[in-house]
Design a protein around this motif. Structure first.
Motif, short mmCIF file in Angstrom:
data_model
loop_
_atom_site.label_atom_id
_atom_site.label_comp_id
_atom_site.label_asym_id
_atom_site.label_seq_id
_atom_site.Cartn_x
_atom_site.Cartn_y
_atom_site.Cartn_z
N PRO A 61 48.14 90.70 -36.32
CA PRO A 61 48.76 89.65 -35.39
C PRO A 61 49.03 88.57 -35.89
O PRO A 61 48.58 87.90 -36.84
CB PRO A 61 47.36 89.65 -34.36
N ASP A 62 50.01 87.81 -35.19
CA ASP A 62 50.18 86.48 -35.36
C ASP A 62 49.41 85.70 -34.21
O ASP A 62 49.70 85.68 -33.12
CB ASP A 62 51.79 86.19 -35.16
N TRP A 63 48.29 85.19 -34.63
CA TRP A 63 47.30 84.49 -33.98
C TRP A 63 47.76 83.07 -33.27
O TRP A 63 48.30 82.41 -34.29
CB TRP A 63 45.92 84.30 -34.69
N PRO A 64 47.35 82.57 -32.27
CA PRO A 64 47.98 81.39 -31.76
C PRO A 64 47.66 80.09 -32.62
O PRO A 64 46.60 79.32 -32.03
CB PRO A 64 47.88 81.34 -30.39
N LEU A 65 47.74 80.08 -33.83
CA LEU A 65 47.29 78.83 -34.75
C LEU A 65 48.50 78.15 -35.41
O LEU A 65 48.18 77.37 -36.38
CB LEU A 65 46.45 79.61 -35.74
N GLY A 66 49.58 77.92 -34.43
CA GLY A 66 50.44 77.01 -34.86
C GLY A 66 51.88 77.62 -35.67
O GLY A 66 52.90 76.87 -35.86
N SER A 67 51.82 78.89 -35.93
CA SER A 67 53.06 79.59 -36.72
C SER A 67 53.14 80.68 -35.76
O SER A 67 53.79 81.91 -36.49
CB SER A 67 52.63 79.89 -38.19
N HIS A 68 53.01 80.85 -34.60
CA HIS A 68 53.34 82.12 -33.74
C HIS A 68 54.61 81.78 -33.04
O HIS A 68 54.82 80.74 -32.81
CB HIS A 68 51.91 82.38 -32.91
N GLU A 69 55.24 82.78 -32.55
CA GLU A 69 56.34 82.38 -31.89
C GLU A 69 56.46 82.55 -30.46
O GLU A 69 57.06 81.84 -29.78
CB GLU A 69 57.42 83.69 -32.21
N ARG A 70 55.21 83.20 -29.91
CA ARG A 70 55.07 82.97 -28.18
C ARG A 70 53.93 82.16 -27.98
O ARG A 70 52.83 82.43 -28.12
CB ARG A 70 54.68 84.52 -27.95
N ALA A 71 54.23 81.18 -27.42
CA ALA A 71 53.15 80.23 -26.72
C ALA A 71 52.23 80.95 -25.73
O ALA A 71 52.76 81.97 -24.77
CB ALA A 71 53.88 79.08 -26.13
N MET A 72 51.02 80.54 -25.54
CA MET A 72 50.16 81.09 -24.85
C MET A 72 50.16 80.31 -23.59
O MET A 72 50.79 79.67 -23.39
CB MET A 72 48.62 81.07 -25.26
N GLY A 73 49.50 81.13 -22.49
CA GLY A 73 49.67 80.47 -21.10
C GLY A 73 49.17 79.17 -20.97
O GLY A 73 48.33 78.97 -21.80
N ALA A 74 49.52 78.33 -20.22
CA ALA A 74 49.06 77.04 -20.02
C ALA A 74 47.59 76.76 -19.81
O ALA A 74 47.08 75.86 -20.37
CB ALA A 74 49.85 76.21 -18.85
N GLY A 75 47.07 77.77 -19.19
CA GLY A 75 45.50 77.75 -19.09
C GLY A 75 44.61 78.39 -19.79
O GLY A 75 43.38 78.44 -19.90
N ALA A 76 45.25 78.85 -21.00
CA ALA A 76 44.71 79.81 -21.98
C ALA A 76 43.54 78.78 -22.92
O ALA A 76 43.90 77.67 -23.19
CB ALA A 76 45.47 80.26 -23.03
N ASP A 77 42.45 79.47 -23.08
CA ASP A 77 41.38 78.73 -23.79
C ASP A 77 41.60 78.82 -25.24
O ASP A 77 41.38 80.11 -25.81
CB ASP A 77 39.86 79.23 -23.56
N LEU A 78 42.19 77.74 -25.95
CA LEU A 78 42.35 78.01 -27.36
C LEU A 78 41.48 77.07 -28.27
O LEU A 78 41.99 76.64 -29.34
CB LEU A 78 43.94 77.37 -27.72
N SER A 79 40.29 76.84 -27.73
CA SER A 79 39.30 76.20 -28.76
C SER A 79 38.90 77.30 -29.76
O SER A 79 39.24 78.35 -29.49
CB SER A 79 38.14 75.86 -27.58
N PRO A 80 38.21 76.79 -30.50
CA PRO A 80 37.66 77.94 -31.62
C PRO A 80 37.03 79.18 -30.93
O PRO A 80 37.22 80.28 -31.06
CB PRO A 80 36.96 77.15 -32.74
#
Length: 292
Positions: A61-80
Motif C-alpha cells: 500500500p501507499d500509506w498516508p505518510l506524505g507520498s500518497h495520492e489520495r488524501a484521507m478524510g478530514a476526520g481521520a486519526d492520522l496520529s501514529p
C-alpha cells in the motif's frame, strides 16, 4: 499511486479513514509491506517480485505518510497510533490472516504499535532498520514534529525538497541509503505533497503526533508478544544503530537479528535481493497457517 509495474496490479480499498491505494501481485500466504515517511510503495519495487516468485501474495500500500495520492478524510486519526489502527483496518477489510508484515523506517514504529495491540491477523513481523524505543524520530528528524505545528510548514517542506542538494543532506534523504534513489522514484515520493493540499494536511497531522512515548509504550508490551520477529538491520545505518536492533531483540520473546551488510536505513534500496531472501526464508521457517 506508486508507479512501479514490478509491484503488480493497482487496486484501492475504502477504509473508515479514506481510500488507500495499493499494489498486489503473487498468490499464497499474504505479505503486507509498510513503508515510512515521505516514501510510498515504490520503496519495495525490487523486493516484492522476489517474494511473490517464492509463492506469496504481496500487497504494497501507499500509506498516508506524505507520498500518497489520495488524501484521507478530514476526520481521520492520522496520529501514529491512528495509523497503526489504519494498518489493522486494511488487514481486516481484505480479510487477511496469518500475515507477514514487513516494515521499514517510520513504518516499523507503526507496526510495533500494532504488535503491542496483539492483532490476531499478524503471524510474523520483519522490521528492517526502523524507528524504535526512544528513536521516534531519530535526533536529526525530531524538528519535523515541531515545525509541523506551524501553518504552511508542509508546503514549505515540499518546496524545499525540490532541490537535489537539499535531498542529499543528512536531514533529508542523504543518510538513508548508499545507492541514489532513481529520479522517477524520487518524483513519486515528492510530487504528491507538492500537488495536493490534502496530502500536505495528512502529513502535518502525522508529524504533529510523532513522539517517542508511542514506541516506548509499545516496547513495554513486547514481553507478551509471542509471534516471531526478524530484525533485518542495515550494518551501516547512521540513524538507527545496530545496537537498537539488539535492544529490541532482547525485549521480544521470539526475535532474531540479521545484519545486512552494505546497507543503511533503506534496506529495500541498498540490498533488495538480500532483504527478499531474508523475508522468504523467515516466512518459510515460521509457518503458522495459511492466509486468504
Amino acid at each position: 499511486m506508486a508507479f512501479s509495474d514490478s509491484l503488480g496490479t493497482a487496486r484501492t480499498v475504502e477504509l473508515p479513514q479514506g481510500v488507500v491505494g495499493y499494489r498486489e501481485c503473487g498468490d499464497g500466504p499474504p505479505v503486507v509491506f509498510v513503508h515510512g515517511l515521505l516514501v510510498n510503495a515504490d520503496l519495495w519495487r525490487a523486493v516484492v517480485p522476489k517474494v511473490a516468485e517464492a509463492g506469496y501474495r504481496c500487497l504494497a500500500p501507499d500509506w498516508p505518510l506524505g507520498s500518497h495520492e489520495r488524501a484521507m478524510g478530514a476526520g481521520a486519526d492520522l496520529s501514529p497510533p491512528g495509523l497503526a489502527g489504519l494498518i489493522e483496518d486494511f488487514l481486516a477489510e481484505l480479510e487477511l490472516s496469518h500475515v507477514t508484515l514487513v516494515a521499514n523506517d517510520t513504518g516499523g514504529a507503526l507496526v510495533q504499535m500494532l504488535m503491542a495491540r496483539g492483532s490476531e491477523r499478524v503471524g510474523r513481523v520483519v522490521l528492517a532498520s526502523c524507528d524504535a524505543l526512544e528513536r521516534f524520530f531519530p535526533p536529526l528528524f525530531r524538528p519535523l514534529s515541531v515545525l509541523a505545528r506551524m501553518p504552511g510548514s508542509a508546503w514549505l517542506l515540499a518546496q524545499v525538497l525540490r532541490s537535489r542538494a537539499v535531498r542529499g543532506l543528512p536531514i533529508a534523504y542523504g543518510w538513508l541509503s548508499h545507492r541514489p534513489v532513481p529520479a522517477a522514484v524520487m518524483d513519486s515520493y515528492l510530487l504528491p505533497a507538492r500537488r495536493s493540499a490534502g496530502v500536505r494536511r495528512d502529513l502535518r497531522r502525522f508529524l504533529r503526533g510523532v513522539h517517542r512515548r508511542h514506541t516506548l509504550e509499545a516496547a513495554a508490551a513486547f514481553s507478551a508478544y509471542d509471534r516471531p520477529v526478524l530484525l533485518a538491520w542495515g550494518e551501516d545505518d547512521r540513524l538507527f544503530p545496530l545496537s537498537l536492533a539488539h535492544r529490541l531483540a532482547a525485549l521480544l520473546p521470539d526475535a532474531r537479528v540479521s545484519v545486512v551488510a552494505g546497507s543503511r536505513t533503506f534496506v529495500p534500496e541498498d540490498r533488495p535481493e538480500e532483504l527478499g531472501d531474508l523475508i522468504v526464508e523467515f516466512a518459510h521457517s515460521t509457518v503458522s497457517g495459511g492466509g486468504r
